[in-house]
Design a protein around this motif. Sequence first.
Motif, PDB file in Angstrom:
ATOM      1  N   LEU A 164      31.678  78.576  25.239  1.00 26.14           N
ATOM      2  CA  LEU A 164      31.741  77.814  26.424  1.00 26.14           C
ATOM      3  C   LEU A 164      32.754  78.353  27.507  1.00 26.14           C
ATOM      4  CD1 LEU A 164      31.441  74.226  25.146  1.00 26.14           C
ATOM      5  CD2 LEU A 164      29.735  75.422  26.156  1.00 26.14           C
ATOM      6  N   LEU A 165      33.891  78.912  26.936  1.00 27.45           N
ATOM      7  CA  LEU A 165      34.699  79.384  28.045  1.00 27.45           C
ATOM      8  C   LEU A 165      34.206  80.552  28.670  1.00 27.45           C
ATOM      9  CD1 LEU A 165      37.759  79.641  29.066  1.00 27.45           C
ATOM     10  CD2 LEU A 165      38.179  81.162  27.181  1.00 27.45           C
ATOM     11  N   GLU A 166      33.444  81.690  27.860  1.00 33.68           N
ATOM     12  CA  GLU A 166      32.488  82.595  28.547  1.00 33.68           C
ATOM     13  C   GLU A 166      31.741  82.008  29.760  1.00 33.68           C
ATOM     14  OE1 GLU A 166      33.030  85.934  24.887  1.00 33.68           O
ATOM     15  OE2 GLU A 166      31.497  84.447  25.092  1.00 33.68           O
ATOM     16  N   GLU A 219      40.885  77.330  32.586  1.00 37.37           N
ATOM     17  CA  GLU A 219      41.861  78.483  32.482  1.00 37.37           C
ATOM     18  C   GLU A 219      41.697  79.581  31.476  1.00 37.37           C
ATOM     19  OE1 GLU A 219      46.113  78.025  33.369  1.00 37.37           O
ATOM     20  OE2 GLU A 219      45.679  76.059  34.294  1.00 37.37           O
ATOM     21  N   GLY A 220      41.843  79.209  30.262  1.00 38.18           N
ATOM     22  CA  GLY A 220      41.504  80.004  29.083  1.00 38.18           C
ATOM     23  C   GLY A 220      42.448  81.151  29.447  1.00 38.18           C
ATOM     24  N   THR A 221      43.725  80.796  29.377  1.00 36.21           N
ATOM     25  CA  THR A 221      44.800  81.704  29.642  1.00 36.21           C
ATOM     26  C   THR A 221      44.751  82.865  28.555  1.00 36.21           C
ATOM     27  OG1 THR A 221      46.177  79.981  30.582  1.00 36.21           O
ATOM     28  CG2 THR A 221      47.281  81.902  30.111  1.00 36.21           C
ATOM     29  N   CYS A 222      44.631  82.507  27.275  1.00 42.45           N
ATOM     30  CA  CYS A 222      44.775  83.509  26.243  1.00 42.45           C
ATOM     31  C   CYS A 222      43.742  84.168  25.877  1.00 42.45           C
ATOM     32  CB  CYS A 222      45.559  82.887  24.866  1.00 42.45           C
ATOM     33  SG  CYS A 222      44.217  81.820  24.083  1.00 42.45           S
ATOM     34  N   GLU A 223      42.532  84.176  26.623  1.00 37.44           N
ATOM     35  CA  GLU A 223      41.309  84.995  26.322  1.00 37.44           C
ATOM     36  C   GLU A 223      40.668  84.331  25.246  1.00 37.44           C
ATOM     37  OE1 GLU A 223      40.260  86.293  29.029  1.00 37.44           O
ATOM     38  OE2 GLU A 223      42.005  86.539  30.246  1.00 37.44           O
ATOM     39  N   GLY A 224      40.917  83.115  24.774  1.00 34.23           N
ATOM     40  CA  GLY A 224      40.150  82.850  23.539  1.00 34.23           C
ATOM     41  C   GLY A 224      40.701  83.422  22.165  1.00 34.23           C
ATOM     42  N   ASN A 225      42.098  83.459  22.178  1.00 37.38           N
ATOM     43  CA  ASN A 225      42.685  83.732  20.866  1.00 37.38           C
ATOM     44  C   ASN A 225      43.543  82.555  20.451  1.00 37.38           C
ATOM     45  OD1 ASN A 225      42.368  86.760  20.879  1.00 37.38           O
ATOM     46  ND2 ASN A 225      43.278  86.669  22.754  1.00 37.38           N
ATOM     47  N   LEU A 226      43.241  81.379  20.595  1.00 38.91           N
ATOM     48  CA  LEU A 226      43.660  80.111  20.338  1.00 38.91           C
ATOM     49  C   LEU A 226      45.354  80.169  20.553  1.00 38.91           C
ATOM     50  CD1 LEU A 226      42.096  79.442  16.695  1.00 38.91           C
ATOM     51  CD2 LEU A 226      42.113  77.968  18.792  1.00 38.91           C
ATOM     52  N   ALA A 227      45.719  80.540  21.483  1.00 41.82           N
ATOM     53  CA  ALA A 227      47.259  80.491  21.524  1.00 41.82           C
ATOM     54  C   ALA A 227      47.579  79.696  22.865  1.00 41.82           C
ATOM     55  CB  ALA A 227      47.384  82.052  21.903  1.00 41.82           C
ATOM     56  N   CYS A 228      46.799  78.965  23.636  1.00 35.45           N
ATOM     57  CA  CYS A 228      47.068  78.470  24.772  1.00 35.45           C
ATOM     58  C   CYS A 228      46.568  76.710  25.148  1.00 35.45           C
ATOM     59  CB  CYS A 228      46.739  79.231  26.004  1.00 35.45           C
ATOM     60  SG  CYS A 228      44.748  79.127  26.297  1.00 35.45           S
ATOM     61  N   ALA A 229      45.454  76.373  24.497  1.00 39.03           N
ATOM     62  CA  ALA A 229      44.477  75.161  24.735  1.00 39.03           C
ATOM     63  C   ALA A 229      44.469  75.028  26.146  1.00 39.03           C
ATOM     64  CB  ALA A 229      45.611  74.127  23.967  1.00 39.03           C
ATOM     65  N   THR A 230      44.465  75.626  27.028  1.00 41.41           N
ATOM     66  CA  THR A 230      44.023  75.682  28.486  1.00 41.41           C
ATOM     67  C   THR A 230      42.660  75.628  28.602  1.00 41.41           C
ATOM     68  OG1 THR A 230      44.323  78.077  29.103  1.00 41.41           O
ATOM     69  CG2 THR A 230      46.095  76.447  29.384  1.00 41.41           C
ATOM     70  N   CYS A 231      41.745  76.029  27.626  1.00 44.07           N
ATOM     71  CA  CYS A 231      40.098  75.942  27.472  1.00 44.07           C
ATOM     72  C   CYS A 231      39.684  74.508  27.239  1.00 44.07           C
ATOM     73  CB  CYS A 231      39.748  77.001  26.960  1.00 44.07           C
ATOM     74  SG  CYS A 231      40.081  76.676  25.246  1.00 44.07           S
ATOM     75  N   HIS A 232      40.599  73.465  27.117  1.00 48.74           N
ATOM     76  CA  HIS A 232      40.261  72.303  26.713  1.00 48.74           C
ATOM     77  C   HIS A 232      39.050  71.476  27.552  1.00 48.74           C
ATOM     78  CE1 HIS A 232      41.707  67.445  26.659  1.00 48.74           C
ATOM     79  NE2 HIS A 232      40.700  67.845  25.729  1.00 48.74           N
ATOM     80  N   ARG A 260      37.488  69.433  22.501  1.00 49.44           N
ATOM     81  CA  ARG A 260      37.307  70.693  21.729  1.00 49.44           C
ATOM     82  C   ARG A 260      37.873  72.030  22.616  1.00 49.44           C
ATOM     83  NH1 ARG A 260      34.001  71.301  17.320  1.00 49.44           N
ATOM     84  NH2 ARG A 260      34.986  73.350  17.196  1.00 49.44           N
ATOM     85  N   LEU A 261      38.084  72.900  21.976  1.00 47.62           N
ATOM     86  CA  LEU A 261      38.572  74.118  22.875  1.00 47.62           C
ATOM     87  C   LEU A 261      37.375  74.996  23.204  1.00 47.62           C
ATOM     88  CD1 LEU A 261      41.648  75.052  21.250  1.00 47.62           C
ATOM     89  CD2 LEU A 261      41.598  73.673  23.099  1.00 47.62           C
ATOM     90  N   GLY A 262      36.949  75.067  24.608  1.00 45.77           N
ATOM     91  CA  GLY A 262      35.986  75.807  24.982  1.00 45.77           C
ATOM     92  C   GLY A 262      35.851  77.119  24.153  1.00 45.77           C
ATOM     93  N   CYS A 263      36.782  77.780  23.982  1.00 47.31           N
ATOM     94  CA  CYS A 263      36.655  79.293  23.546  1.00 47.31           C
ATOM     95  C   CYS A 263      36.353  79.348  21.939  1.00 47.31           C
ATOM     96  CB  CYS A 263      38.115  80.062  23.617  1.00 47.31           C
ATOM     97  SG  CYS A 263      39.421  79.470  22.624  1.00 47.31           S
ATOM     98  N   GLN A 264      36.346  78.036  21.583  1.00 46.20           N
ATOM     99  CA  GLN A 264      35.889  78.074  19.989  1.00 46.20           C
ATOM    100  C   GLN A 264      34.454  77.399  19.788  1.00 46.20           C
ATOM    101  OE1 GLN A 264      38.203  79.520  17.573  1.00 46.20           O
ATOM    102  NE2 GLN A 264      39.040  80.068  19.678  1.00 46.20           N
TER     103      GLN A 264
HETATM  104 FE1  FES Z   1      43.449  79.962  24.931  1.00 44.05          FE
HETATM  105 FE2  FES Z   1      40.996  78.915  24.292  1.00 44.05          FE
HETATM  106  S1  FES Z   1      41.363  80.247  25.590  1.00 44.05           S
HETATM  107  S2  FES Z   1      42.988  78.437  23.235  1.00 44.05           S
END
Ligand code: FES
Length: 111
Positions: free
Chosen positions: A24-26, A36-49, A82-86
């Motif tokens: 969903l982030l992509e 935002e997705g600041t950490c590019e999907g690495n589960l380190a930011c939660a800005t893809c809420h 949920r987190l969009g990158c996941q």
């Molecule tokens: Fe950082 Fe999803 S983009 S946790």
Amino acid sequence: MSKIIFYEGKGKRKEIEVHPGQTLLEVAREYEIDIEGTCEGNLACATCHLIIDKDWFVKLPEATEDERDMLDLVSGLTVNSRLGCQITVTADLDGLIVFLPPAHYDRNNSQ
Ligand code: FES
């Protein structure tokens, strides 16, 4: 193709046809949905809420423990967060309804 419906707040709705396999982030990035997705999907930011429609939330694979740990850090956490990158789009998610968190569009509308 799977249809994903994003609600961006204040009546803004975007309906997108996507190929399964993207997160969903992509998808949001490709279609200029402001996540935002600041950490590019690495589960380190939660800005893809994201907040998932309740009828769709139960159809998603369960969040991992790492995702749940990151979700604990978001403001405006809901039972359907949920987190969009996941979340990877699959054919089963055709019609998925997703909301940007209220804190997100309140911030953008106050600018
Ligand atoms: Fe950082 Fe999803 S983009 S946790």
